[in-house]
Write an enzyme that holds these catalytic residues in place. Structure first.
Site, PDB file in Angstrom:
ATOM      1  N   SER A  61       0.822  -1.216   0.000  1.00  0.00           N
ATOM      2  CA  SER A  61       0.000   0.000   0.000  1.00  0.00           C
ATOM      3  C   SER A  61       0.857   1.268   0.000  1.00  0.00           C
ATOM      4  O   SER A  61       2.016   1.260   0.428  1.00  0.00           O
ATOM      5  CB  SER A  61      -0.913   0.009   1.229  1.00  0.00           C
TER       6      SER A  61
HETATM    7  N1  SAM Z   1      -0.235  -4.989   4.101  1.00  0.00           N
HETATM    8  C1  SAM Z   1       0.432  -5.357   2.884  1.00  0.00           C
HETATM    9  C2  SAM Z   1       1.778  -4.749   2.749  1.00  0.00           C
HETATM   10  O1  SAM Z   1       2.184  -3.940   3.589  1.00  0.00           O
HETATM   11  O2  SAM Z   1       2.466  -5.123   1.800  1.00  0.00           O
HETATM   12  C3  SAM Z   1      -0.393  -5.053   1.667  1.00  0.00           C
HETATM   13  C4  SAM Z   1      -1.463  -6.034   1.494  1.00  0.00           C
HETATM   14  S1  SAM Z   1      -2.209  -6.156  -0.092  1.00  0.00           S
HETATM   15  C5  SAM Z   1      -2.874  -4.562  -0.393  1.00  0.00           C
HETATM   16  C6  SAM Z   1      -3.604  -7.157   0.365  1.00  0.00           C
HETATM   17  C7  SAM Z   1      -3.264  -8.575   0.725  1.00  0.00           C
HETATM   18  O3  SAM Z   1      -4.422  -9.209   1.256  1.00  0.00           O
HETATM   19  C8  SAM Z   1      -2.828  -9.416  -0.466  1.00  0.00           C
HETATM   20  O4  SAM Z   1      -1.556  -9.936  -0.240  1.00  0.00           O
HETATM   21  C9  SAM Z   1      -3.891 -10.510  -0.539  1.00  0.00           C
HETATM   22  O5  SAM Z   1      -3.401 -11.751  -0.975  1.00  0.00           O
HETATM   23  C10 SAM Z   1      -4.368 -10.561   0.884  1.00  0.00           C
HETATM   24  N2  SAM Z   1      -5.684 -11.167   1.099  1.00  0.00           N
HETATM   25  C11 SAM Z   1      -6.815 -11.034   0.358  1.00  0.00           C
HETATM   26  N3  SAM Z   1      -7.823 -11.758   0.896  1.00  0.00           N
HETATM   27  C12 SAM Z   1      -7.317 -12.351   2.016  1.00  0.00           C
HETATM   28  C13 SAM Z   1      -7.844 -13.225   3.031  1.00  0.00           C
HETATM   29  N4  SAM Z   1      -9.112 -13.637   3.012  1.00  0.00           N
HETATM   30  N5  SAM Z   1      -7.023 -13.635   4.021  1.00  0.00           N
HETATM   31  C14 SAM Z   1      -5.736 -13.241   4.068  1.00  0.00           C
HETATM   32  N6  SAM Z   1      -5.172 -12.420   3.152  1.00  0.00           N
HETATM   33  C15 SAM Z   1      -5.954 -11.990   2.143  1.00  0.00           C
END
Ligand code: SAM
Length: 213
Positions: A61
Site C-alpha cells: 500500500s
Molecule cells: N499490508 C500489505 C503490505 O504492507 O504489503 C499489503 C497487502 S495487499 C494490499 C492485500 C493482501 O491481502 C494481499 O496480499 C492478498 O493476498 C491478501 N488477502 C486477500 N484476501 C485475504 C484473506 N481472506 N485472508 C488473508 N489475506 C488476504
C-alpha cells in the site's frame, strides 16, 4: 543513509503534510526500511507516494494509507494486533514497532514465505505469520486490541468484530470491488461504533466473509 533521507522526506511531504500526527507512527515510518519489502527493480520507487506491485497480482500500500490505518488503531505499545493481508510484510513491520505481538494472515503462501524471510532478517520476532482465510479471524488467539484489514471487503467481516476486545479498534476498507471507504469500527459496551475515515482503493479481500473468488 540515502534511504533514511528518503524516509524522512516521505514522512514530511506525504504524512505530516496530510495530517498524520501520532509521533510513534511517524517514528516507525521513519525507521522501517520500506525498500526491503519491494522487488529489486522497484527499489528506487520504494518511498514514492503510491502503491507498488509485489507479485501475485497484489500490492504494497501507499505509505500514507499505511500511516493513516496504523494511526487509527491507536496503538500504545502493549497491544495484541491481528492483521489480515500480510502481503509484503511492510505493514506488519510497522505494527511490530508499535505493539507487543502481531498475528498476520495471508492467503497466498509465497507472499507469506517471502515476508517471513524479510521480517526475520530485520529482527522482527514479535510477529507470527499464518497462511489461510483471514476473514475468519484467528479465534484461538482472540481477543485482539486492534485488527487491521489491508484488502477491500464488501462488508465488515463479522468474525473480526467478534474477536475484538472491549474498546478494541478494527480498521477495514468497505465498498465495492474497485473503491471503498476506510471504516473504523470500535467495540463498545452497547455494540459497535463506526466512523468513515475517507475513500480508498484496495485489492479484493477474498474469502468466506469477503468477495467470492
Ligand atoms: N499490508 C500489505 C503490505 O504492507 O504489503 C499489503 C497487502 S495487499 C494490499 C492485500 C493482501 O491481502 C494481499 O496480499 C492478498 O493476498 C491478501 N488477502 C486477500 N484476501 C485475504 C484473506 N481472506 N485472508 C488473508 N489475506 C488476504
Amino acid at each position: 543513509m540515502e534511504y533514511a533521507t528518503a524516509r524522512n522526506r516521505m514522512v514530511e511531504s506525504q504524512l505530516i503534510s496530510r495530517g498524520i500526527k501520532d509521533p510513534r507512527v511517524l517514528d516507525a515510518m521513519r525507521k522501517v526500511p520500506r525498500h526491503r519489502f519491494v522487488e529489486e527493480a522497484l527499489v528506487s520507487q520504494a518511498y514514492n507516494d503510491h502503491p507498488l506491485p509485489i507479485g501475485e497480482k497484489q500490492t504494497i500500500s501507499q505509505p500514507y494509507m499505511v500511516a493513516l490505518m496504523t494511526e487509527a488503531l491507536e496503538l500504545q505499545g502493549q497491544e495484541r494486533v491481528l492483521e489480515i493481508g500480510t502481503g509484503s510484510g511492510y505493514q506488519t513491520a510497522i505494527l511490530a514497532e508499535l505493539a507487543e505481538k502481531i498475528y498476520s494472515i495471508e492467503r497466498i503462501r509465497p507472499l507469506s514465505v517471502k515476508a517471513q524471510r524479510i521480517l526475520d532478517e530485520l529482527g522482527y520476532f514479535n510477529v507470527v505469520l499464518k497462511v489461510g482465510d483471514g476473514t475468519l479471524g484467528l479465534k484461538e488467539e482472540a481477543p485482539f486490541d486492534a485488527i487491521i484489514v489491508t484488502a477491500g471487503s464488501p462488508d465488515v467481516p463479522q468474525p473480526l468484530v467478534d474477536q475484538l476486545s472491549m474498546g478494541g479498534r478494527l480498521v477495514v476498507p468497505v465498498g465495492d470491488r474497485y473503491t471503498q471507504s476506510l471504516m473504523k469500527v470500535v467495540r463498545v459496551k452497547e455494540g459497535i461504533t463506526k466512523t468513515d475515515l475517507g475513500g480508498c482503493r484496495f485489492v479484493n479481500l477474498l474469502g468466506t466473509h469477503g468477495w467470492k473468488e
